[in-house]
Design a protein around this motif. Structure first.
Motif, PDB file in Angstrom:
ATOM      1  N   GLY A  37       0.971  -0.793   0.176  1.00  0.00           N
ATOM      2  CA  GLY A  37      -0.577   0.359  -0.112  1.00  0.00           C
ATOM      3  C   GLY A  37       0.518   1.039  -0.233  1.00  0.00           C
ATOM      4  O   GLY A  37       0.898   2.564  -0.468  1.00  0.00           O
ATOM      5  N   ASP A  38       1.942   0.959   0.691  1.00  0.00           N
ATOM      6  CA  ASP A  38       3.128   2.585   1.069  1.00  0.00           C
ATOM      7  C   ASP A  38       3.260   2.506  -0.177  1.00  0.00           C
ATOM      8  O   ASP A  38       3.526   3.902  -0.894  1.00  0.00           O
ATOM      9  N   ALA A  39       3.754   1.419  -1.055  1.00  0.00           N
ATOM     10  CA  ALA A  39       4.559   1.744  -2.698  1.00  0.00           C
ATOM     11  C   ALA A  39       3.381   2.441  -3.668  1.00  0.00           C
ATOM     12  O   ALA A  39       3.523   3.254  -3.999  1.00  0.00           O
ATOM     13  N   THR A  40       2.538   1.574  -3.216  1.00  0.00           N
ATOM     14  CA  THR A  40       1.189   2.070  -4.293  1.00  0.00           C
ATOM     15  C   THR A  40       0.664   3.552  -4.191  1.00  0.00           C
ATOM     16  O   THR A  40       0.448   5.283  -5.161  1.00  0.00           O
ATOM     17  N   ALA A  41       0.867   4.245  -2.434  1.00  0.00           N
ATOM     18  CA  ALA A  41       0.700   5.526  -2.031  1.00  0.00           C
ATOM     19  C   ALA A  41       1.422   6.969  -2.527  1.00  0.00           C
ATOM     20  O   ALA A  41       0.987   7.533  -3.471  1.00  0.00           O
ATOM     21  N   HIS A  42       2.597   6.310  -2.953  1.00  0.00           N
ATOM     22  CA  HIS A  42       4.013   6.966  -3.335  1.00  0.00           C
ATOM     23  C   HIS A  42       4.210   7.654  -4.411  1.00  0.00           C
ATOM     24  O   HIS A  42       4.459   8.214  -5.096  1.00  0.00           O
ATOM     25  N   ALA A  43       4.346   6.115  -5.491  1.00  0.00           N
ATOM     26  CA  ALA A  43       3.633   6.377  -6.765  1.00  0.00           C
ATOM     27  C   ALA A  43       2.512   6.888  -7.344  1.00  0.00           C
ATOM     28  O   ALA A  43       3.093   8.127  -8.338  1.00  0.00           O
ATOM     29  N   ALA A  44       1.710   7.607  -6.646  1.00  0.00           N
ATOM     30  CA  ALA A  44       0.198   8.897  -6.960  1.00  0.00           C
ATOM     31  C   ALA A  44       0.734  10.309  -7.144  1.00  0.00           C
ATOM     32  O   ALA A  44       0.412  11.235  -7.846  1.00  0.00           O
ATOM     33  N   ILE A  45       1.459  10.272  -6.899  1.00  0.00           N
ATOM     34  CA  ILE A  45       3.329  12.053  -6.449  1.00  0.00           C
ATOM     35  C   ILE A  45       3.505  11.253  -8.213  1.00  0.00           C
ATOM     36  O   ILE A  45       3.435  12.687  -8.665  1.00  0.00           O
ATOM     37  N   LEU A  46       3.604  11.160  -8.304  1.00  0.00           N
ATOM     38  CA  LEU A  46       4.836  10.681  -9.767  1.00  0.00           C
ATOM     39  C   LEU A  46       3.923  10.864 -10.481  1.00  0.00           C
ATOM     40  O   LEU A  46       3.405  11.356 -12.190  1.00  0.00           O
ATOM     41  N   ALA A  53       1.087  18.305 -15.827  1.00  0.00           N
ATOM     42  CA  ALA A  53       2.007  18.481 -16.585  1.00  0.00           C
ATOM     43  C   ALA A  53       1.515  17.733 -18.318  1.00  0.00           C
ATOM     44  O   ALA A  53       1.484  19.224 -19.417  1.00  0.00           O
ATOM     45  N   LEU A  54       0.247  17.392 -18.485  1.00  0.00           N
ATOM     46  CA  LEU A  54      -0.267  16.989 -19.806  1.00  0.00           C
ATOM     47  C   LEU A  54      -1.889  17.117 -19.266  1.00  0.00           C
ATOM     48  O   LEU A  54      -2.509  16.932 -19.771  1.00  0.00           O
ATOM     49  N   SER A  55      -2.465  17.969 -18.227  1.00  0.00           N
ATOM     50  CA  SER A  55      -3.359  19.613 -18.154  1.00  0.00           C
ATOM     51  C   SER A  55      -4.515  18.101 -18.186  1.00  0.00           C
ATOM     52  O   SER A  55      -5.256  18.117 -18.289  1.00  0.00           O
ATOM     53  N   LEU A  56      -4.439  16.980 -17.264  1.00  0.00           N
ATOM     54  CA  LEU A  56      -5.364  15.964 -17.315  1.00  0.00           C
ATOM     55  C   LEU A  56      -5.396  16.013 -15.317  1.00  0.00           C
ATOM     56  O   LEU A  56      -5.567  17.134 -15.150  1.00  0.00           O
ATOM     57  N   PRO A  57      -6.662  15.361 -15.162  1.00  0.00           N
ATOM     58  CA  PRO A  57      -7.567  14.869 -13.539  1.00  0.00           C
ATOM     59  C   PRO A  57      -6.321  14.666 -12.953  1.00  0.00           C
ATOM     60  O   PRO A  57      -6.020  14.053 -12.975  1.00  0.00           O
ATOM     61  N   VAL A  58      -5.972  15.449 -11.663  1.00  0.00           N
ATOM     62  CA  VAL A  58      -5.716  14.989 -10.911  1.00  0.00           C
ATOM     63  C   VAL A  58      -5.664  13.436 -10.517  1.00  0.00           C
ATOM     64  O   VAL A  58      -4.601  12.209 -10.554  1.00  0.00           O
ATOM     65  N   PHE A  59      -7.208  13.257 -10.060  1.00  0.00           N
ATOM     66  CA  PHE A  59      -7.803  11.860 -10.121  1.00  0.00           C
ATOM     67  C   PHE A  59      -7.135  10.722 -11.130  1.00  0.00           C
ATOM     68  O   PHE A  59      -6.517   9.614 -10.032  1.00  0.00           O
ATOM     69  N   ALA A  60      -7.246  10.956 -12.371  1.00  0.00           N
ATOM     70  CA  ALA A  60      -7.159  10.608 -13.375  1.00  0.00           C
ATOM     71  C   ALA A  60      -5.692   9.980 -13.155  1.00  0.00           C
ATOM     72  O   ALA A  60      -4.560   8.600 -13.919  1.00  0.00           O
ATOM     73  N   GLY A  61      -4.412  10.815 -12.643  1.00  0.00           N
ATOM     74  CA  GLY A  61      -3.157  10.221 -13.413  1.00  0.00           C
ATOM     75  C   GLY A  61      -3.024   9.770 -11.993  1.00  0.00           C
ATOM     76  O   GLY A  61      -1.632   8.693 -12.564  1.00  0.00           O
ATOM     77  N   ALA A  62      -3.717  10.112 -10.760  1.00  0.00           N
ATOM     78  CA  ALA A  62      -2.799   9.412  -9.705  1.00  0.00           C
ATOM     79  C   ALA A  62      -2.957   8.409  -9.605  1.00  0.00           C
ATOM     80  O   ALA A  62      -2.542   6.967  -9.276  1.00  0.00           O
ATOM     81  N   LEU A  63      -4.612   7.882 -10.424  1.00  0.00           N
ATOM     82  CA  LEU A  63      -4.806   6.200 -10.448  1.00  0.00           C
ATOM     83  C   LEU A  63      -4.016   5.622 -11.277  1.00  0.00           C
ATOM     84  O   LEU A  63      -4.110   4.405 -10.762  1.00  0.00           O
ATOM     85  N   GLY A  64      -3.467   5.727 -12.209  1.00  0.00           N
ATOM     86  CA  GLY A  64      -2.995   5.224 -13.437  1.00  0.00           C
ATOM     87  C   GLY A  64      -2.452   5.119 -13.373  1.00  0.00           C
ATOM     88  O   GLY A  64      -1.825   4.073 -13.158  1.00  0.00           O
ATOM     89  N   VAL A  65      -1.084   6.191 -12.535  1.00  0.00           N
ATOM     90  CA  VAL A  65       0.599   5.648 -12.568  1.00  0.00           C
ATOM     91  C   VAL A  65       0.596   4.591 -10.960  1.00  0.00           C
ATOM     92  O   VAL A  65       0.580   3.883 -10.559  1.00  0.00           O
ATOM     93  N   ALA A  66      -0.878   4.578 -10.338  1.00  0.00           N
ATOM     94  CA  ALA A  66      -0.713   3.689  -8.841  1.00  0.00           C
ATOM     95  C   ALA A  66      -1.237   2.061  -9.328  1.00  0.00           C
ATOM     96  O   ALA A  66      -0.526   1.655  -8.379  1.00  0.00           O
ATOM     97  N   THR A 174      -5.777  -5.459  -6.048  1.00  0.00           N
ATOM     98  CA  THR A 174      -5.188  -3.851  -6.645  1.00  0.00           C
ATOM     99  C   THR A 174      -5.643  -3.113  -7.146  1.00  0.00           C
ATOM    100  O   THR A 174      -5.024  -1.770  -6.872  1.00  0.00           O
ATOM    101  N   LEU A 175      -6.393  -3.185  -7.708  1.00  0.00           N
ATOM    102  CA  LEU A 175      -7.366  -2.073  -8.571  1.00  0.00           C
ATOM    103  C   LEU A 175      -8.099  -0.752  -7.411  1.00  0.00           C
ATOM    104  O   LEU A 175      -8.144  -0.514  -7.619  1.00  0.00           O
ATOM    105  N   VAL A 176      -8.829  -2.301  -6.541  1.00  0.00           N
ATOM    106  CA  VAL A 176      -9.055  -1.376  -5.884  1.00  0.00           C
ATOM    107  C   VAL A 176      -8.213  -0.422  -4.752  1.00  0.00           C
ATOM    108  O   VAL A 176      -8.422   0.418  -4.144  1.00  0.00           O
ATOM    109  N   LEU A 177      -6.201  -0.720  -4.248  1.00  0.00           N
ATOM    110  CA  LEU A 177      -5.503  -0.016  -3.448  1.00  0.00           C
ATOM    111  C   LEU A 177      -5.753   1.159  -4.692  1.00  0.00           C
ATOM    112  O   LEU A 177      -5.483   1.979  -4.024  1.00  0.00           O
ATOM    113  N   ALA A 178      -5.571   0.724  -5.501  1.00  0.00           N
ATOM    114  CA  ALA A 178      -5.224   1.968  -6.553  1.00  0.00           C
ATOM    115  C   ALA A 178      -6.945   3.001  -6.501  1.00  0.00           C
ATOM    116  O   ALA A 178      -5.892   4.099  -6.446  1.00  0.00           O
TER     117      ALA A 178
END
Length: 265
Positions: A37-46, A53-66, A174-178
């Motif tokens: 869970g920690d690794a998934t959460a940290h990835a959300a910052i990326l 940078a791509l002018s996307l919703p923050v939720f979409a970017g955080a969900l995708g990378v997580a 994994t999807l639920v945690l993301a």
């Protein structure tokens, strides 16, 4: 209108996030996946950096990378690297790349601390829609796969005998945690999301006789702590996200003390 009150929006955001995190957190505790869970959460910052940078919703970017991080870790675990080593490398690497990426966004005003530790008092109506939509998705997925997830958590061999694919259930979790991570990053931030996942479940565990009872009690603790943490934050003028986690920690301490005393009696 009621939703024009920032504290009302903050309370609703905290309750929605707690409702989403509690059932997922139970599986994190049962499967001993706290570092995952920690690794998934940290990835959300990326994900935040990429979405800005791509002018996307923050939720979409955080969900995708997580989600990408969680799937990658799931697929790579056991292939030449110890699980905790792989999680440690990927978690801190993703966080570092995310923070470096944010520093390049000179044309975008961003408060990095808000994404590290949360900014629940700045939640908008749109954020509320995302949080409660995410909570509904999490509850729907967990409710749909509850029995299969429990069986796969209890024993992968038993799951296979029952016709359940443990790896499929792992991917669903994994999807639920993301989704939980993407929902919670606005409320408690990337560095505190894991606490929201595991502390309510850990506090509820000694008092629950069934998995369903543990998930329900964890949800009550998470939602109650969000409300109490916001009240304490307002009264003491302290950061809201960390204060919510402090209340959760106190709940865990009290639960541990009561549980220990009842076992000695």
């Amino acid at each position: 209108m009621m939703l024009d009150d920032f504290m009302t929006r903050a309370v609703l955001a905290g309750i929605g996030t707690g409702l989403a995190a509690a059932p997922a957190g139970c599986f994190v505790v049962w499967r001993r996946m706290a570092y995952f869970g920690d690794a998934t959460a940290h990835a959300a910052i990326l994900g935040v950096a990429l979405s800005l940078a791509l002018s996307l919703p923050v939720f979409a970017g955080a969900l995708g990378v997580a989600l990408a991080m969680a799937v990658t870790v799931t697929l790579l675990t056991g292939r030449g690297q110890a699980g905790d080593t792989l999680l440690g490398v990927m978690a801190h690497s993703a966080l570092a790349f995310g923070l470096v990426g944010v520093s390049f966004l000179t044309d975008v005003r961003i408060d990095v601390m808000a994404y590290l530790f949360g900014d629940i008092l700045a939640v908008s109506r749109g954020d509320l829609a995302v949080i409660w939509g995410g909570a509904a998705l999490v509850l729907g997925l967990v409710g749909w796969r509850w029995s299969a997830l429990l069986t796969a958590t209890l024993s992968p061999d038993l799951a296979r005998a029952a016709g359940i694919d443990p790896r499929q259930e792992q991917m669903i979790l994994t999807l639920v945690l993301a989704v939980v991570v993407a929902v919670a990053i606005k409320v408690v931030g990337a560095l505190l999301i894991t606490a929201l996942l595991i502390v309510p479940a850990a506090a509820a565990r000694p008092f629950a006789r069934t998995p369903e009872a543990m998930a329900g009690l964890a949800a009550v603790l998470a939602m109650g702590s969000a409300w109490a943490g916001l009240r304490a934050s307002y009264a003491l003028d302290t950061p809201a996200g960390p204060t919510i986690v402090c209340v959760l920690a106190l709940c865990f301490a009290v639960a541990s003390a009561v549980s220990g005393a009842s076992r000695r009696a």
